[in-house]
Motif scaffolding. Structure first.
Motif, short mmCIF file in Angstrom:
data_model
loop_
_atom_site.label_atom_id
_atom_site.label_comp_id
_atom_site.label_asym_id
_atom_site.label_seq_id
_atom_site.Cartn_x
_atom_site.Cartn_y
_atom_site.Cartn_z
N SER A 1 1.35 9.99 2.04
CA SER A 1 -0.07 9.64 2.08
C SER A 1 -0.35 8.63 3.18
CB SER A 1 -0.51 9.08 0.73
OG SER A 1 -0.45 10.08 -0.27
N LEU A 2 0.53 7.64 3.35
CA LEU A 2 0.30 6.66 4.41
C LEU A 2 0.37 7.32 5.78
CD1 LEU A 2 1.06 3.01 4.55
CD2 LEU A 2 1.94 4.34 6.46
N ARG B 1 -5.57 4.32 -2.26
CA ARG B 1 -5.54 3.79 -3.63
C ARG B 1 -4.64 4.61 -4.54
NH1 ARG B 1 -10.64 1.55 -7.19
NH2 ARG B 1 -9.47 1.12 -9.07
N THR B 2 -4.74 5.93 -4.46
CA THR B 2 -3.98 6.79 -5.37
C THR B 2 -2.63 7.20 -4.78
OG1 THR B 2 -6.06 7.66 -6.25
CG2 THR B 2 -4.06 8.92 -6.70
N GLY B 3 -2.67 7.73 -3.56
CA GLY B 3 -1.46 8.27 -2.98
C GLY B 3 -0.45 7.22 -2.56
N VAL B 4 -0.95 6.11 -1.97
CA VAL B 4 -0.02 5.10 -1.46
C VAL B 4 0.26 4.04 -2.52
CG1 VAL B 4 0.43 3.40 0.34
CG2 VAL B 4 -0.80 5.49 0.91
N ILE B 5 -0.77 3.29 -2.94
CA ILE B 5 -0.54 2.22 -3.90
C ILE B 5 -0.04 2.76 -5.23
CG2 ILE B 5 -1.65 0.42 -5.28
CD1 ILE B 5 -3.44 -0.20 -2.95
N GLY B 6 -0.68 3.82 -5.72
CA GLY B 6 -0.30 4.37 -7.02
C GLY B 6 1.15 4.80 -7.05
N GLU C 1 8.08 1.13 -7.62
CA GLU C 1 8.50 -0.27 -7.50
C GLU C 1 7.42 -1.18 -8.10
OE1 GLU C 1 10.85 -1.11 -3.67
OE2 GLU C 1 9.34 0.35 -3.01
N PRO C 2 7.29 -1.19 -9.41
CA PRO C 2 6.23 -2.00 -10.05
C PRO C 2 6.35 -3.49 -9.75
CG PRO C 2 7.82 -1.19 -11.67
CD PRO C 2 8.10 -0.47 -10.41
N GLU C 3 7.55 -3.93 -9.39
CA GLU C 3 7.74 -5.34 -9.08
C GLU C 3 7.00 -5.77 -7.81
OE1 GLU C 3 11.15 -3.09 -7.08
OE2 GLU C 3 10.01 -2.99 -8.96
N LEU C 4 6.45 -4.82 -7.05
CA LEU C 4 5.69 -5.14 -5.84
C LEU C 4 4.21 -5.39 -6.11
CD1 LEU C 4 7.20 -2.68 -3.18
CD2 LEU C 4 7.74 -5.09 -3.55
N THR C 5 3.80 -5.32 -7.38
CA THR C 5 2.38 -5.48 -7.70
C THR C 5 1.82 -6.80 -7.18
OG1 THR C 5 2.62 -4.12 -9.68
CG2 THR C 5 0.67 -5.53 -9.56
#
Length: 338
Positions: A163-164, A279-284, A290-294
């Motif tokens: 996505s990016l 929002r969806t493809g990259v961040i999601g 890697e939820p620790e990157l929130t």
């Protein structure tokens, strides 16, 4: 008409203090020399940000008179790291942080019914000289538009990477050189009667815009800040369409050259699509892996807003006081056009 962007800036920038003077002097010699000590420089000040920007430029086009070996010189990298840490400490102190990503993204999507700020001023009140100054400030960013994000590509996987890259493909003209956004901005500068060459106006652009560009380079060059870079990129893509639309309206009011309008119309259309992709493809996808990157993504969003607000405040304060927002070294030649 597409203009040819000139070669990378041939000369090193004019220093803005003891630190940047020492860096500029150092780069005029052979790699391996003794590097300066940062001292107690202002983390948002002219001296630090010119020195840091000069170090980062070695990873972009560099300087014709500077030995390419400086790019990875251990001593200079150590100085750069010290400046980065000073900048990062200030940023951490000046944003709330946290991990409430949904709240941050929702705030980005809210457009006030009667927006205030720089784009509103440009739309409703600006004179042509002020618009040209704005173009000059933004040239430091748009000459490198989308370049820092390319560094994060090998640090992503799966849908986030795909996505990016899809967004980057649009930023780089969809395979057409004349549509690369940096090229469109060079055409805008020429259409406004300004010099389109790469970093031509670096010496007259104050620290607030250099800080924005340095933040992007810092996040891009460090794998540990990949989440923050994604947060920054998403902020740009989400907030760009309404701001770009106000710039289109401003330029129509001022009867600007079509090349000026084309650049901002492109961002109204393209970035409206990019918002959902980011929002969806990259961040999601990134945070599923890697939820620790929130917290890092949240930090990237908050820091982008902080530095954009500092830039807008600087420009509007100057204009409302009846003076140029550029540095004295060249503001008259920039602002003096018709």
């Amino acid at each position: 008409m597409t203009v040819t962007i000139g070669a990378p800036k041939q000369d090193l920038p004019r220093p803005r203090g003891e630190l940047s003077e020492a860096v500029v002097k150092l780069l005029g010699s052979r790699p391996g020399g003794s590097v300066p000590v940062p001292g107690s420089v202002d983390p948002y000040g002219e001296d630090l940000h010119l020195a840091l920007h000069t170090c980062y430029e070695l990873h972009y086009h560099g300087f014709a008179a500077v030995d390419a070996g400086w790019e990875w010189d251990p001593g200079l990298l150590g100085l750069r790291a010290a400046l980065e840490q000073r900048f990062l400490r200030a940023l951490r102190e000046d944003v709330p942080g946290g991990d409430d990503l949904d709240a941050e993204l929702e705030r980005l999507l809210v457009t006030p019914a009667d927006p205030e700020g720089l784009s509103r001023f440009l739309r409703d009140e600006s004179e042509w000289w002020q618009m040209r100054e704005y173009f000059v400030h933004r040239s430091i960013y748009h000459h490198k538009e989308a370049d820092p994000y390319a560094w994060v590509i090998p640090r992503l996987r799966g849908q986030a990477k795909a996505s990016l890259v899809a967004v980057e493909f649009d930023e780089f003209g969809g395979g057409r050189g004349e549509r690369v956004h940096a090229q469109l901005y060079a055409d805008l500068l020429a259409g406004a009667g300004l010099n389109p060459d790469y970093l031509h106006y670096l010496d007259v652009v104050p620290a607030p815009m250099l800080a924005l560009m340095n933040m992007m380079s810092l996040f891009g060059l460090h794998r540990s800040w990949r989440g923050a870079l994604v947060g920054h990129f998403a902020t740009v893509e989400i907030t760009s369409p309404p701001g770009a639309q106000r710039l289109v309206e401003a330029l129509e009011r001022l009867a600007a050259d079509p090349a000026c309008l084309l650049f901002y119309r492109e961002h109204v259309e393209a970035d409206a699509v990019h918002e959902q992709v980011m929002r969806t493809g990259v961040i999601g996808d990134l945070l599923r892996r890697e939820p620790e990157l929130t917290e890092s993504v949240v930090f990237g969003i908050q820091v982008t807003n902080l530095l954009e607000d500092r830039f807008a405040d600087h420009v509007l304060e100057a204009w409302r006081a009846g003076r140029s927002s550029l540095r004295e070294t060249g503001s008259e030649t920039v602002s003096g056009g018709d």
